[in-house]
Design an enzyme around this catalytic site. Structure first.
Site, PDB file in Angstrom:
ATOM      1  N   ARG A 102       0.843  -1.183   0.000  1.00  0.00           N
ATOM      2  CA  ARG A 102       0.000   0.000   0.000  1.00  0.00           C
ATOM      3  C   ARG A 102       0.883   1.241   0.000  1.00  0.00           C
ATOM      4  NH1 ARG A 102      -4.418   1.108   4.581  1.00  0.00           N
ATOM      5  NH2 ARG A 102      -2.662   0.473   5.835  1.00  0.00           N
ATOM      6  N   THR A 106      -0.833   7.564  -1.126  1.00  0.00           N
ATOM      7  CA  THR A 106      -2.109   7.494  -1.848  1.00  0.00           C
ATOM      8  C   THR A 106      -3.048   6.445  -1.261  1.00  0.00           C
ATOM      9  OG1 THR A 106      -1.293   5.807  -3.355  1.00  0.00           O
ATOM     10  CG2 THR A 106      -0.919   8.102  -4.006  1.00  0.00           C
ATOM     11  N   ASP A 198      -1.225  -3.554  12.707  1.00  0.00           N
ATOM     12  CA  ASP A 198      -0.727  -4.033  11.414  1.00  0.00           C
ATOM     13  C   ASP A 198      -0.560  -5.554  11.475  1.00  0.00           C
ATOM     14  OD1 ASP A 198       1.199  -4.883   9.343  1.00  0.00           O
ATOM     15  OD2 ASP A 198       1.237  -2.750   8.866  1.00  0.00           O
ATOM     16  N   ASP A 201       3.038  -6.780  10.538  1.00  0.00           N
ATOM     17  CA  ASP A 201       4.022  -6.509  11.594  1.00  0.00           C
ATOM     18  C   ASP A 201       3.801  -7.431  12.791  1.00  0.00           C
ATOM     19  OD1 ASP A 201       5.340  -4.555  10.210  1.00  0.00           O
ATOM     20  OD2 ASP A 201       4.303  -2.887  11.170  1.00  0.00           O
TER      21      ASP A 201
HETATM   22  N1  URA Z   1      -3.684  -3.548   7.238  1.00  0.00           N
HETATM   23  C1  URA Z   1      -3.437  -3.952   8.515  1.00  0.00           C
HETATM   24  O1  URA Z   1      -2.594  -4.801   8.743  1.00  0.00           O
HETATM   25  N2  URA Z   1      -4.150  -3.375   9.506  1.00  0.00           N
HETATM   26  C2  URA Z   1      -5.091  -2.441   9.291  1.00  0.00           C
HETATM   27  O2  URA Z   1      -5.707  -1.981  10.244  1.00  0.00           O
HETATM   28  C3  URA Z   1      -5.326  -2.030   7.959  1.00  0.00           C
HETATM   29  C4  URA Z   1      -4.608  -2.600   6.948  1.00  0.00           C
END
Ligand code: URA
Length: 207
Positions: A102, A106, A198, A201
């Site tokens: 991502r 943007t 995330d 992560d």
């Molecule tokens: N991707 C993720 O890992 N967590 C989110 O909250 C949004 C996208």
């Protein structure tokens, strides 16, 4: 179309552990894998069957086998953690990798890796991504799959934002969305709230 949100108690229980900020990567990975198994079980409830004659040690009978080949399409990197779990119930599933990141400015998906076959070799594709946030990656993945000839596609995730559900449903109304929860909203950084942070992560210990 709206998302199909599981109300299975085991899924809800595991989801609360997954959301907990104190859950460490080892446990987090285990939960993503287990949720992958259970959500795939629910998402495949309509797979077609074919009759097959079976010899048991005692007699023979007409039984059923799966008549459809399933392909798993984990969206790198967070979707990888769901593959082992889905394989628990679909050990014969092919895995096709697609990498999208991502763009933080943007918030749009950028494709950086694509290991999809030129011709479809399966009947049903399960797109795996724990988080359906803006929906950009999911829409881009389904776009690519359809361009490669995939006809039946389902999205299997863990948490969705209403924005992601809307965007995927509008772009691809034929793609059912299976998740454990739909949360309230996306924040200004594109994170699902309350969410779990995330998912990449937290699985790979890179937070
Ligand atoms: N991707 C993720 O890992 N967590 C989110 O909250 C949004 C996208």
């Amino acid at each position: 179309m709206s998302a199909r949100v599981s109300d299975h108690p085991l899924i809800r229980h595991k989801l609360h552990l997954l959301r907990e900020r104190a859950t460490e990567p080892k446990k987090f990975r285990e939960l993503v894998r287990e949720l992958g198994t259970m959500l795939a079980y629910e998402a495949t409830a309509d797979l077609a069957l074919a009759s097959v004659r079976v010899e048991t040690p005692l007699t023979s009978l007409d039984a059923h086998r799966l008549a459809e080949r399933v392909g798993l399409v984990p969206v790198l990197r967070a979707g990888l953690g769901m593959v082992e779990g889905v394989w628990e119930v679909l050990p014969m599933a092919e895995v096709w990798h697609i990498g999208l990141y991502r763009d933080e400015q943007t918030l749009r998906p950028v494709e950086y890796y694509n290991k999809l076959p030129v011709q479809p070799t399966v009947d049903v594709c399960l797109v795996l991504d724990p988080m359906l946030a803006t929906g950009g990656s999911a829409v881009a993945t389904v776009d690519v799959l359809k361009r490669r000839g995939a006809r039946r596609i389902k999205f299997v995730g863990i948490i969705a934002a209403p924005e992601g559900v809307r965007r995927l449903s509008e772009a691809h109304p034929d793609v059912p969305i299976h998740v454990a929860a739909v949360d309230t909203h996306l924040n200004e950084h594109g994170y699902i709230v309350p969410g779990l942070g995330d998912a990449g992560d937290r699985q790979f210990g890179t937070a």
